[in-house]
Scaffold this active site. Structure first.
Site, mmCIF file in Angstrom:
data_model
loop_
_atom_site.group_PDB
_atom_site.id
_atom_site.type_symbol
_atom_site.label_atom_id
_atom_site.label_comp_id
_atom_site.label_asym_id
_atom_site.label_seq_id
_atom_site.Cartn_x
_atom_site.Cartn_y
_atom_site.Cartn_z
ATOM 1 N N SER A 76 7.154 59.763 -13.164
ATOM 2 C CA SER A 76 8.429 60.208 -13.772
ATOM 3 C C SER A 76 7.966 60.615 -15.245
ATOM 4 O O SER A 76 7.393 59.603 -15.873
ATOM 5 C CB SER A 76 9.536 59.115 -13.696
ATOM 6 O OG SER A 76 10.516 59.536 -14.222
ATOM 7 N N ALA A 77 8.781 61.554 -15.621
ATOM 8 C CA ALA A 77 8.647 61.975 -17.108
ATOM 9 C C ALA A 77 9.272 61.043 -17.886
ATOM 10 O O ALA A 77 9.247 60.845 -19.386
ATOM 11 C CB ALA A 77 9.264 63.278 -17.238
ATOM 12 N N ASP A 78 10.287 59.996 -17.292
ATOM 13 C CA ASP A 78 10.743 58.772 -18.209
ATOM 14 C C ASP A 78 9.840 57.861 -18.961
ATOM 15 O O ASP A 78 9.828 57.425 -20.065
ATOM 16 C CB ASP A 78 11.471 57.875 -17.219
ATOM 17 C CG ASP A 78 12.865 58.555 -16.649
ATOM 18 O OD1 ASP A 78 12.929 59.613 -17.020
ATOM 19 O OD2 ASP A 78 13.469 57.834 -15.879
ATOM 20 N N VAL A 106 16.988 59.736 -17.875
ATOM 21 C CA VAL A 106 16.633 58.675 -18.770
ATOM 22 C C VAL A 106 15.857 59.454 -19.832
ATOM 23 O O VAL A 106 16.094 59.409 -20.929
ATOM 24 C CB VAL A 106 15.750 57.626 -18.170
ATOM 25 C CG1 VAL A 106 15.058 56.750 -19.276
ATOM 26 C CG2 VAL A 106 16.680 56.638 -17.653
ATOM 27 N N LYS A 161 19.714 68.361 -12.048
ATOM 28 C CA LYS A 161 19.205 67.239 -12.788
ATOM 29 C C LYS A 161 18.274 67.596 -13.844
ATOM 30 O O LYS A 161 17.036 68.466 -13.638
ATOM 31 C CB LYS A 161 18.464 66.443 -11.475
ATOM 32 C CG LYS A 161 17.733 65.294 -12.118
ATOM 33 C CD LYS A 161 17.087 64.535 -10.784
ATOM 34 C CE LYS A 161 15.847 63.677 -11.224
ATOM 35 N NZ LYS A 161 15.124 63.300 -10.140
ATOM 36 N N ASP A 203 2.936 61.849 -8.328
ATOM 37 C CA ASP A 203 4.507 61.768 -8.866
ATOM 38 C C ASP A 203 4.704 60.376 -9.937
ATOM 39 O O ASP A 203 4.801 59.176 -9.298
ATOM 40 C CB ASP A 203 5.518 61.618 -7.509
ATOM 41 C CG ASP A 203 6.647 61.905 -8.093
ATOM 42 O OD1 ASP A 203 7.245 61.673 -9.268
ATOM 43 O OD2 ASP A 203 7.740 61.910 -7.164
ATOM 44 N N LYS A 205 13.601 50.064 -9.297
ATOM 45 C CA LYS A 205 13.690 49.693 -7.712
ATOM 46 C C LYS A 205 12.327 50.018 -7.360
ATOM 47 O O LYS A 205 11.434 50.459 -7.924
ATOM 48 C CB LYS A 205 14.406 51.059 -6.830
ATOM 49 C CG LYS A 205 16.164 50.893 -7.532
ATOM 50 C CD LYS A 205 16.475 51.782 -6.516
ATOM 51 C CE LYS A 205 18.340 51.639 -6.789
ATOM 52 N NZ LYS A 205 18.650 52.743 -7.997
ATOM 53 N N GLU A 223 23.550 57.797 -19.612
ATOM 54 C CA GLU A 223 23.085 59.069 -19.012
ATOM 55 C C GLU A 223 24.096 59.570 -17.994
ATOM 56 O O GLU A 223 24.961 58.906 -17.700
ATOM 57 C CB GLU A 223 21.706 58.646 -18.222
ATOM 58 C CG GLU A 223 21.646 57.522 -17.156
ATOM 59 C CD GLU A 223 20.593 57.766 -16.136
ATOM 60 O OE1 GLU A 223 20.484 58.931 -15.677
ATOM 61 O OE2 GLU A 223 19.943 56.712 -15.939
#
Ligand code: PSU
Ligand code: MN
Length: 303
Positions: A143-145, A109, A89, A141, A162, A27
Protein backbone atom coordinates in the site's frame (compact mmCIF):
# COMPACT_ATOMS: atom_id res chain seq x y z
CA UNK A 1 0.08 25.14 6.88
CA UNK A 2 1.19 24.28 3.42
CA UNK A 3 -1.17 26.47 1.38
CA UNK A 4 -2.24 25.52 -2.10
CA UNK A 5 -4.90 26.88 -4.39
CA UNK A 6 -6.95 23.67 -4.50
CA UNK A 7 -7.53 23.38 -0.76
CA UNK A 8 -10.85 24.34 0.90
CA UNK A 9 -11.13 24.36 4.69
CA UNK A 10 -14.65 24.37 6.12
CA UNK A 11 -15.38 27.52 8.18
CA UNK A 12 -15.33 25.44 11.38
CA UNK A 13 -11.97 23.81 10.60
CA UNK A 14 -10.48 27.10 9.49
CA UNK A 15 -11.54 28.84 12.72
CA UNK A 16 -10.27 26.01 14.92
CA UNK A 17 -6.86 25.96 13.20
CA UNK A 18 -6.55 29.74 13.33
CA UNK A 19 -7.29 29.66 17.07
CA UNK A 20 -4.77 26.86 17.65
CA UNK A 21 -7.53 24.51 18.79
CA UNK A 22 -7.27 20.73 18.34
CA UNK A 23 -8.42 19.33 15.00
CA UNK A 24 -8.66 15.65 14.01
CA UNK A 25 -8.55 14.55 10.36
CA UNK A 26 -10.76 11.67 9.16
CA UNK A 27 -10.61 9.74 5.89
CA UNK A 28 -13.47 9.17 3.42
CA UNK A 29 -12.56 5.83 1.77
CA UNK A 30 -13.68 4.19 5.00
CA UNK A 31 -17.10 5.78 4.28
CA UNK A 32 -17.37 5.03 0.54
CA UNK A 33 -15.49 1.73 0.26
CA UNK A 34 -15.09 0.48 3.82
CA UNK A 35 -18.67 0.15 5.08
CA UNK A 36 -22.16 -0.24 3.56
CA UNK A 37 -24.79 2.51 3.42
CA UNK A 38 -26.41 3.69 5.66
CA UNK A 39 -24.13 2.48 8.51
CA UNK A 40 -21.22 4.31 6.85
CA UNK A 41 -22.89 7.73 7.07
CA UNK A 42 -24.21 7.07 10.55
CA UNK A 43 -20.70 6.06 11.68
CA UNK A 44 -19.11 9.09 10.04
CA UNK A 45 -21.54 11.39 11.86
CA UNK A 46 -21.00 9.64 15.20
CA UNK A 47 -17.22 9.89 14.80
CA UNK A 48 -17.54 13.64 14.26
CA UNK A 49 -19.82 13.92 17.31
CA UNK A 50 -17.37 11.98 19.53
CA UNK A 51 -14.53 14.26 18.48
CA UNK A 52 -16.64 17.34 19.29
CA UNK A 53 -17.62 15.88 22.67
CA UNK A 54 -13.91 15.60 23.43
CA UNK A 55 -13.48 19.30 22.67
CA UNK A 56 -11.79 18.95 19.27
CA UNK A 57 -12.96 19.75 15.73
CA UNK A 58 -13.42 16.95 13.16
CA UNK A 59 -12.11 17.49 9.63
CA UNK A 60 -13.39 14.77 7.34
CA UNK A 61 -11.32 14.88 4.16
CA UNK A 62 -12.43 14.17 0.57
CA UNK A 63 -12.05 15.51 -2.97
CA UNK A 64 -15.22 17.08 -4.34
CA UNK A 65 -15.42 18.64 -7.79
CA UNK A 66 -11.63 18.66 -7.90
CA UNK A 67 -11.33 20.60 -4.62
CA UNK A 68 -9.38 19.18 -1.69
CA UNK A 69 -11.81 19.48 1.22
CA UNK A 70 -10.95 19.46 4.92
CA UNK A 71 -14.28 19.53 6.78
CA UNK A 72 -17.43 18.31 5.06
CA UNK A 73 -21.05 19.35 5.40
CA UNK A 74 -23.64 16.80 6.40
CA UNK A 75 -24.92 16.68 2.81
CA UNK A 76 -21.41 15.95 1.54
CA UNK A 77 -21.04 13.06 4.01
CA UNK A 78 -24.39 11.68 2.91
CA UNK A 79 -23.40 12.00 -0.75
CA UNK A 80 -20.14 10.05 -0.28
CA UNK A 81 -21.88 7.37 1.75
CA UNK A 82 -24.65 6.87 -0.79
CA UNK A 83 -22.32 6.92 -3.79
CA UNK A 84 -20.13 4.27 -2.14
CA UNK A 85 -17.62 2.56 -4.46
CA UNK A 86 -18.89 4.62 -7.42
CA UNK A 87 -16.65 7.39 -6.07
CA UNK A 88 -12.99 7.00 -7.07
CA UNK A 89 -10.79 5.60 -4.33
CA UNK A 90 -8.13 8.30 -4.42
CA UNK A 91 -4.52 7.51 -3.62
CA UNK A 92 -1.48 9.75 -4.21
CA UNK A 93 -1.30 9.07 -7.94
CA UNK A 94 -5.00 9.90 -8.48
CA UNK A 95 -4.83 13.42 -7.05
CA UNK A 96 -3.56 15.33 -10.11
CA UNK A 97 -6.12 13.70 -12.41
CA UNK A 98 -9.07 14.32 -10.08
CA UNK A 99 -8.05 17.92 -9.48
CA UNK A 100 -7.40 18.70 -13.15
CA UNK A 101 -10.71 17.19 -14.21
CA UNK A 102 -12.83 18.54 -11.33
CA UNK A 103 -13.76 15.05 -10.17
CA UNK A 104 -14.73 13.52 -6.82
CA UNK A 105 -12.55 11.17 -4.82
CA UNK A 106 -12.69 9.37 -1.49
CA UNK A 107 -9.39 9.78 0.31
CA UNK A 108 -7.40 6.79 1.59
CA UNK A 109 -4.97 7.01 4.51
CA UNK A 110 -2.39 8.27 2.00
CA UNK A 111 -4.35 11.19 0.55
CA UNK A 112 -5.96 12.04 3.88
CA UNK A 113 -2.45 12.44 5.34
CA UNK A 114 -1.40 14.60 2.38
CA UNK A 115 -4.40 16.92 2.61
CA UNK A 116 -4.30 17.04 6.44
CA UNK A 117 -0.70 18.18 6.20
CA UNK A 118 -1.54 20.83 3.59
CA UNK A 119 -4.22 22.11 5.98
CA UNK A 120 -1.93 22.08 9.03
CA UNK A 121 -3.62 19.16 10.82
CA UNK A 122 -1.30 16.77 12.69
CA UNK A 123 -3.56 14.01 14.01
CA UNK A 124 -5.68 11.62 11.96
CA UNK A 125 -7.98 8.86 13.21
CA UNK A 126 -9.09 5.88 11.14
CA UNK A 127 -9.87 2.15 11.38
CA UNK A 128 -7.15 0.21 9.61
CA UNK A 129 -4.28 1.09 7.30
CA UNK A 130 -3.07 -0.51 4.10
CA UNK A 131 0.22 -2.43 4.21
CA UNK A 132 2.20 -5.24 2.65
CA UNK A 133 -0.26 -7.78 1.25
CA UNK A 134 0.18 -11.50 1.73
CA UNK A 135 2.02 -12.79 -1.33
CA UNK A 136 3.62 -9.39 -1.97
CA UNK A 137 6.91 -11.16 -2.71
CA UNK A 138 5.37 -12.01 -6.10
CA UNK A 139 2.54 -9.44 -6.55
CA UNK A 140 4.49 -6.44 -5.16
CA UNK A 141 1.19 -5.24 -3.67
CA UNK A 142 2.33 -2.82 -1.00
CA UNK A 143 0.00 0.00 0.00
CA UNK A 144 1.01 3.58 -0.73
CA UNK A 145 -0.02 4.24 2.90
CA UNK A 146 3.38 2.97 4.07
CA UNK A 147 5.30 5.38 1.83
CA UNK A 148 3.11 8.25 2.99
CA UNK A 149 3.81 7.42 6.63
CA UNK A 150 7.49 7.59 5.70
CA UNK A 151 7.28 11.11 4.27
CA UNK A 152 4.32 13.09 5.66
CA UNK A 153 4.35 14.46 9.22
CA UNK A 154 0.97 13.25 10.46
CA UNK A 155 0.17 10.92 13.37
CA UNK A 156 -2.17 8.16 12.20
CA UNK A 157 -4.21 6.48 14.94
CA UNK A 158 -5.59 3.10 13.86
CA UNK A 159 -6.54 -0.26 15.36
CA UNK A 160 -3.57 -2.01 13.80
CA UNK A 161 -3.91 -3.79 10.48
CA UNK A 162 -6.21 -6.56 9.36
CA UNK A 163 -4.56 -9.89 8.75
CA UNK A 164 -5.58 -9.58 5.09
CA UNK A 165 -2.05 -8.15 5.19
CA UNK A 166 1.23 -9.81 6.02
CA UNK A 167 1.65 -8.11 9.40
CA UNK A 168 5.26 -9.18 9.82
CA UNK A 169 6.32 -7.76 6.45
CA UNK A 170 4.28 -4.60 7.09
CA UNK A 171 6.25 -4.02 10.31
CA UNK A 172 9.55 -4.70 8.53
CA UNK A 173 8.69 -2.16 5.84
CA UNK A 174 7.79 0.49 8.42
CA UNK A 175 11.05 -0.19 10.22
CA UNK A 176 13.05 0.26 7.00
CA UNK A 177 11.23 3.54 6.33
CA UNK A 178 11.86 4.85 9.85
CA UNK A 179 8.23 5.02 10.90
CA UNK A 180 7.70 4.65 14.66
CA UNK A 181 4.99 2.06 15.45
CA UNK A 182 3.52 2.76 18.88
CA UNK A 183 1.12 0.52 20.82
CA UNK A 184 -1.43 2.33 22.94
CA UNK A 185 -1.54 0.46 26.24
CA UNK A 186 0.04 -2.60 24.63
CA UNK A 187 3.36 -4.12 23.59
CA UNK A 188 1.64 -6.21 20.94
CA UNK A 189 0.49 -5.03 17.54
CA UNK A 190 -3.32 -5.22 17.49
CA UNK A 191 -4.86 -6.87 14.41
CA UNK A 192 -7.92 -4.64 13.95
CA UNK A 193 -10.71 -7.10 14.94
CA UNK A 194 -8.56 -8.65 17.65
CA UNK A 195 -6.34 -7.13 20.33
CA UNK A 196 -3.52 -9.57 19.61
CA UNK A 197 -1.44 -10.58 16.60
CA UNK A 198 1.69 -12.22 17.94
CA UNK A 199 3.84 -9.30 16.65
CA UNK A 200 5.42 -6.65 18.84
CA UNK A 201 5.26 -2.87 18.38
CA UNK A 202 8.34 -0.70 18.86
CA UNK A 203 7.13 1.03 22.01
CA UNK A 204 4.22 0.90 24.37
CA UNK A 205 2.66 4.32 25.13
CA UNK A 206 0.08 4.76 27.88
CA UNK A 207 -1.10 8.37 27.70
CA UNK A 208 -2.13 10.98 25.11
CA UNK A 209 0.50 13.27 26.70
CA UNK A 210 3.26 10.80 25.85
CA UNK A 211 1.95 10.39 22.28
CA UNK A 212 1.94 14.17 21.85
CA UNK A 213 5.44 14.50 23.30
CA UNK A 214 6.82 11.86 20.90
CA UNK A 215 5.18 13.61 17.93
CA UNK A 216 6.56 17.01 19.01
CA UNK A 217 10.03 15.50 19.42
CA UNK A 218 9.87 14.05 15.89
CA UNK A 219 9.06 17.54 14.57
CA UNK A 220 11.69 19.27 16.71
CA UNK A 221 14.33 16.82 15.47
CA UNK A 222 13.44 17.68 11.89
CA UNK A 223 12.68 14.04 11.11
CA UNK A 224 10.69 13.53 7.95
CA UNK A 225 7.56 11.39 8.08
CA UNK A 226 4.76 10.52 10.43
CA UNK A 227 4.05 7.86 13.01
CA UNK A 228 1.63 5.02 13.47
CA UNK A 229 -0.32 4.62 16.69
CA UNK A 230 -2.01 1.24 17.05
CA UNK A 231 -4.90 1.30 19.51
CA UNK A 232 -6.43 -2.09 20.31
CA UNK A 233 -10.17 -2.59 19.83
CA UNK A 234 -11.96 -2.45 23.23
CA UNK A 235 -12.15 -5.96 24.73
CA UNK A 236 -15.98 -6.09 24.68
CA UNK A 237 -16.09 -5.59 20.90
CA UNK A 238 -13.13 -7.74 19.91
CA UNK A 239 -13.81 -10.83 17.81
CA UNK A 240 -12.93 -14.46 18.22
CA UNK A 241 -9.46 -14.98 16.70
CA UNK A 242 -10.30 -18.26 14.93
CA UNK A 243 -13.61 -17.03 13.47
CA UNK A 244 -12.24 -13.84 11.99
CA UNK A 245 -9.08 -15.44 10.65
CA UNK A 246 -11.05 -18.21 8.94
CA UNK A 247 -13.13 -15.52 7.17
CA UNK A 248 -9.98 -13.60 6.21
CA UNK A 249 -8.30 -16.72 4.80
CA UNK A 250 -11.38 -17.50 2.74
CA UNK A 251 -11.58 -13.92 1.42
CA UNK A 252 -7.88 -13.91 0.46
CA UNK A 253 -8.24 -17.28 -1.32
CA UNK A 254 -11.23 -16.01 -3.30
CA UNK A 255 -9.42 -12.80 -4.29
CA UNK A 256 -6.47 -14.85 -5.56
CA UNK A 257 -8.70 -17.25 -7.46
CA UNK A 258 -10.61 -14.36 -9.10
CA UNK A 259 -7.40 -12.53 -9.95
CA UNK A 260 -8.43 -9.37 -8.06
CA UNK A 261 -5.55 -6.90 -8.01
CA UNK A 262 -4.48 -3.26 -7.68
CA UNK A 263 -6.71 -0.82 -5.85
CA UNK A 264 -9.63 -3.29 -5.97
CA UNK A 265 -7.95 -5.76 -3.62
CA UNK A 266 -8.54 -4.05 -0.29
CA UNK A 267 -12.22 -3.10 -0.93
CA UNK A 268 -12.88 -6.63 -2.25
CA UNK A 269 -11.42 -8.24 0.87
CA UNK A 270 -13.22 -5.85 3.23
CA UNK A 271 -16.62 -6.52 1.62
CA UNK A 272 -16.04 -10.28 1.53
CA UNK A 273 -15.07 -10.42 5.21
CA UNK A 274 -18.18 -8.47 6.13
CA UNK A 275 -20.37 -10.94 4.19
CA UNK A 276 -18.65 -13.96 5.70
CA UNK A 277 -18.99 -12.75 9.29
CA UNK A 278 -22.45 -11.19 8.97
CA UNK A 279 -23.01 -8.05 11.01
CA UNK A 280 -20.40 -9.00 13.62
CA UNK A 281 -17.34 -7.62 11.89
CA UNK A 282 -19.14 -4.40 10.95
CA UNK A 283 -20.21 -3.78 14.55
CA UNK A 284 -16.61 -4.29 15.72
CA UNK A 285 -15.28 -2.11 12.93
CA UNK A 286 -17.56 0.77 13.96
CA UNK A 287 -16.63 0.55 17.64
CA UNK A 288 -12.89 0.56 17.02
CA UNK A 289 -13.20 3.69 14.89
CA UNK A 290 -15.02 5.47 17.77
CA UNK A 291 -12.28 4.37 20.13
CA UNK A 292 -9.58 5.75 17.81
CA UNK A 293 -11.45 9.05 17.32
CA UNK A 294 -11.56 9.58 21.10
CA UNK A 295 -7.82 8.95 21.51
CA UNK A 296 -7.05 11.20 18.54
CA UNK A 297 -9.07 14.09 20.00
CA UNK A 298 -7.32 13.74 23.37
CA UNK A 299 -3.91 13.61 21.72
CA UNK A 300 -4.57 16.53 19.36
CA UNK A 301 -5.42 18.66 22.39
CA UNK A 302 -1.89 18.09 23.73
CA UNK A 303 0.21 18.70 20.59
N1 PSU B 1 -7.93 -1.24 5.73
C1 PSU B 1 -9.04 -1.34 6.48
N2 PSU B 1 -10.09 -0.52 6.22
C2 PSU B 1 -10.06 0.40 5.22
C3 PSU B 1 -8.88 0.51 4.43
C4 PSU B 1 -7.85 -0.31 4.73
O1 PSU B 1 -9.07 -2.17 7.38
O2 PSU B 1 -11.07 1.13 5.00
C5 PSU B 1 -8.81 1.56 3.34
C6 PSU B 1 -8.06 2.82 3.82
O3 PSU B 1 -8.59 3.96 3.16
C7 PSU B 1 -6.64 2.57 3.35
C8 PSU B 1 -6.89 1.89 2.02
O4 PSU B 1 -5.87 3.72 3.21
O5 PSU B 1 -8.02 1.04 2.26
C9 PSU B 1 -5.70 1.11 1.54
O6 PSU B 1 -5.93 0.67 0.23
P1 PSU B 1 -4.73 -0.02 -0.58
O7 PSU B 1 -4.48 -1.32 0.13
O8 PSU B 1 -5.28 -0.21 -1.96
O9 PSU B 1 -3.57 0.91 -0.49
MN1 MN C 1 -2.47 -2.23 -3.15
Amino acid sequence: MNYNEFLDLSPEVKAALAAGKPVVALESTIISHGMPYPQNVETARNVERIIREEGATPATIAILGGRLKAGLTDEELEYLGKAGPKVTKASRRDLPVLVARGMDGATTVTTTMMIAHMAGISVFATGGIGGVHRGAETTMDISADLEELAQTPVMVICAGAKSILDLGLTLEYLETKGVPVLGYGTEELPAFYTRRSGFRVDYRVDTPEDLAAIFRAQRALGIKGGMLVTNPIPEEYSMDYETINRAIDEAVAEANQKGIHGKETTPFLLAKIKDLTGGDSLASNIQLVYNNARLAARTAARI
